[in-house]
Write a protein that holds these residues in place. Structure first.
Motif, PDB file in Angstrom:
ATOM      1  N   TRP A  19      45.839  40.421  57.196  1.00 45.28           N
ATOM      2  CA  TRP A  19      45.163  40.295  55.732  1.00 45.28           C
ATOM      3  C   TRP A  19      45.563  38.654  55.108  1.00 45.28           C
ATOM      4  N   ASN A  21      45.826  36.590  52.034  1.00 44.06           N
ATOM      5  CA  ASN A  21      46.271  36.910  50.473  1.00 44.06           C
ATOM      6  C   ASN A  21      45.557  35.732  49.612  1.00 44.06           C
ATOM      7  N   THR A  22      46.452  34.758  49.423  1.00 40.26           N
ATOM      8  CA  THR A  22      46.094  33.859  48.609  1.00 40.26           C
ATOM      9  C   THR A  22      46.360  32.496  48.944  1.00 40.26           C
ATOM     10  N   GLU A  57      51.475  45.108  42.214  1.00 36.05           N
ATOM     11  CA  GLU A  57      50.625  44.305  43.273  1.00 36.05           C
ATOM     12  C   GLU A  57      49.477  43.649  42.228  1.00 36.05           C
ATOM     13  N   VAL A  62      48.085  39.676  43.867  1.00 32.40           N
ATOM     14  CA  VAL A  62      47.793  39.798  45.093  1.00 32.40           C
ATOM     15  C   VAL A  62      46.364  40.099  45.577  1.00 32.40           C
ATOM     16  N   LEU A  64      44.330  40.560  48.599  1.00 35.90           N
ATOM     17  CA  LEU A  64      44.151  40.871  50.298  1.00 35.90           C
ATOM     18  C   LEU A  64      42.894  41.050  50.323  1.00 35.90           C
ATOM     19  N   TYR A 108      49.516  38.494  55.617  1.00 30.54           N
ATOM     20  CA  TYR A 108      50.377  39.511  55.947  1.00 30.54           C
ATOM     21  C   TYR A 108      49.912  40.288  56.919  1.00 30.54           C
ATOM     22  N   ARG A 296      55.687  44.369  48.385  1.00 26.03           N
ATOM     23  CA  ARG A 296      55.030  43.596  47.530  1.00 26.03           C
ATOM     24  C   ARG A 296      55.031  44.214  46.287  1.00 26.03           C
TER      25      ARG A 296
END
Length: 564
Positions: A19, A21-22, A57, A62, A64, A108, A296
């Motif tokens: 995944w 994320n940011t 989350e 978050v 994803l 992740y 998370r």
């Protein structure tokens, strides 16, 4: 194919999802954006939908998104090109801006976080390079993933109107790390268990022993003399008593249990403070038992759940205090008590959300999440607060004071400037702040920098020390105030303990300017906005603790003296 995110056991050749994320500036931890907001390309594998698993989350931003990389359990992948970036002028400018601001990204695999840097500039700052090769090394123990490492390679210069190939490789290796211990590599014992941390706890503990001893010695000795003097006055006849020099806390016995000014807001603050204390205690205990940092948003989700569940505590203490003070508008008090903290938090979040939306940051709270939080407030917190208020009013709402309250308030005599309530309030927060400020540094660093806070045993000790110091300080302040024949002790005891918040917020300014390299409107507003919320909540909690301890002390001393 996995559409949810939990710790899983894998079969050989089973799909493992990477995944994305940011991405965001390294120095601004909370300023994050969707990974694909930068012109990265995505792998060719079919997309997987992701929905926010928890409220925490969603609130923590978050985001994803599926990487599109084909990874299978125990199946090595040699360096493979997965997509190509057509680098036009606009995309190059986006990457250059990211590299100039030290952008990093987070990914992740099986809930294990991985961090990487977008690129780097040369020494002169003229040429910019993008890391194009993600070299993943994944450790497994039996049929579970226990370790992930990322090495960024393939430095390519950013030249307009060229094509950049993005590639990856995967190497699987057997590991002896136990599944339960796989997050240990992310912890930093050398930082959190440093001798300074131990010394600060020891220092605070010695302060507690000294303060408790001092308070016990001064008050017990002084009170014994007061009781002896008052007993001697009881044996005098009326003529001798009239000629005698009467002074001290006994003289305000007819006013000391007079309702505080603005009882509605006062009782709401006390109820909210008791609830914050209950939430802090329960969350710390849960964090000591369970490793909340391994999932998370779990800490935030737990705090929200516990806050909603402990709403009866707010109603009970706030409602019973308001009833004892003769309040009639108990429904209004219940509403103010229930929504005082949520309104403060949501108001700050709403303001910061506007800035996050302007920045297109991942921290922008979705509308659905806002609705969910409002539903929790109206359909969980409010009803439970009502239950607590009704119980409080019926079980402990009767005023059973040891002294009768006079119909006419006694005039407050003049006193020295340092005995004025305003001075006592300003000075009252120094010692409680002194007992926690080292711990504040570790908590701030874990939240605003890249550390995972895990030493909740330390936090529990600091909370206990803070409570003891706060109660001792407010008792001493109240004793001196009453001895000066000033019976306005309720607000004074609350505010003298709550002034700890002012010192914490002042410390947050020092931390911002000297311990971080944050910059920009979004990160600055986020920092000072939520630090104001944290400081205010801490102040309300300390104020409630100080008032409850002082109230017990005042009731005790007036119970033990004979009143005509």
């Amino acid at each position: 194919m996995r559409f949810f995110y939990i710790f899983v056991c894998y079969q050989d050749k089973e799909e493992v999802v990477l995944w994305m994320n940011t991405v965001g500036p390294y120095h601004n931890r909370q300023e994050t954006y969707k990974y694909f907001s930068l012109p990265f390309c995505v792998g060719s594998k079919k997309s997987i939908s992701h929905y926010h698993e928890t409220l925490g989350e969603a609130l923590q931003g978050v985001e994803l998104e599926f990487s599109g990389l084909d990874i299978k359990f125990k199946d090595d992948v040699m360096q493979t090109t997965y997509c190509e970036i057509d680098l036009d002028k606009g995309r190059r400018e986006a990457f250059v801006y990211a590299i100039k601001n030290h952008y990093w990204y987070q990914m992740y695999i099986d809930d294990l976080p991985i961090w990487g840097i977008v690129g780097e500039a040369d020494e002169n700052g003229e040429d910019y390079y993008l890391w194009t090769y993600k070299k993943l090394e994944i450790g497994y123990n039996a049929n579970r993933i226990v370790d992930v490492n990322l090495t960024s390679e393939g430095k390519v210069k950013l030249v307009p109107n060229t094509k950049i190939q993005m590639s990856y490789s995967v190497k699987w290796k057997k590991s002896d790390v136990k599944f339960e211990d796989r997050f240990d590599k992310y912890l930093d014992p050398s930082f959190f268990q440093h001798r300074i941390h131990w010394f600060s706890i020891f220092n605070s503990f010695m302060m507690v022993i000294f303060l408790v001893g001092l308070v016990s010695m001064i008050l017990m000795r002084t009170l014994r003399k007061d009781y002896a003097r008052y007993s001697k006055e009881e044996e005098m006849d009326d003529m001798d008593r009239d000629l005698g020099d009467e002074y001290g806390w006994k003289q305000v016995h007819g006013d000391v249990f007079r309702p505080s000014s603005h009882p509605l807001i006062f009782s709401s603050l006390i109820g909210s403070g008791c609830q914050i204390f209950a939430v802090s205690l329960i969350v710390i205990v849960v964090a000591m038992i369970e490793d909340l940092y391994t999932e998370r948003g779990s800490m935030l989700s737990t705090a929200i759940f516990v806050y909603a569940a402990t709403s009866p505590v707010n109603g009970y203490f706030g409602g019973s205090l308001y009833a004892r003070q003769g309040g009639r508008r108990w429904i209004k008090q219940m509403f103010i008590g229930a929504f005082l903290i949520p309104a403060m938090v949501c108001g700050t979040a709403f303001f910061i959300n506007f800035i996050a939306i302007y920045y297109h940051a991942s921290r922008a709270i979705p509308f659905g999440t806002m609705v969910a939080v409002c539903c929790i407030c109206f359909f969980v917190i409010l009803p439970l607060n009502l239950v607590g208020t009704i119980l409080g009013r019926n079980l402990s709402g009767q005023p059973n004071f040891p002294c009768r309250v006079n119909a006419v308030p006694r005039p407050i005599p003049e006193k020295k400037w340092f005995m004025e309530p305003a001075v006592i309030v300003c000075l009252g927060g120094i010692l409680p702040f002194g007992s926690i400020f080292i711990e504040m540094y570790f908590i701030f660093t874990s939240f605003w920098a890249y550390k995972i806070y895990y030493v909740y045993g330390f936090m529990m000790l600091v909370l206990v020390i803070l409570c003891i110091v706060t109660v001792c300080v407010t008792i001493v302040c109240t004793y001196f105030l009453l001895n000066a024949e000033d019976y306005r002790w309720q607000w004074t005891s609350f505010l003298s303990a709550a002034s700890t918040a002012i010192y914490v917020y002042m410390y947050s300014f020092y931390y911002y300017f000297f311990k971080t390299k944050m910059y920009g409107l979004f990160q600055t507003s986020f920092y000072f906005g939520y630090m104001a919320v944290f400081s205010t909540a801490l102040g309300i909690m300390c104020g409630a603790i100080g008032y409850m301890g002082t109230s017990a002390f005042v009731r005790k001393i007036y119970t033990n003296v004979k009143i005509d």
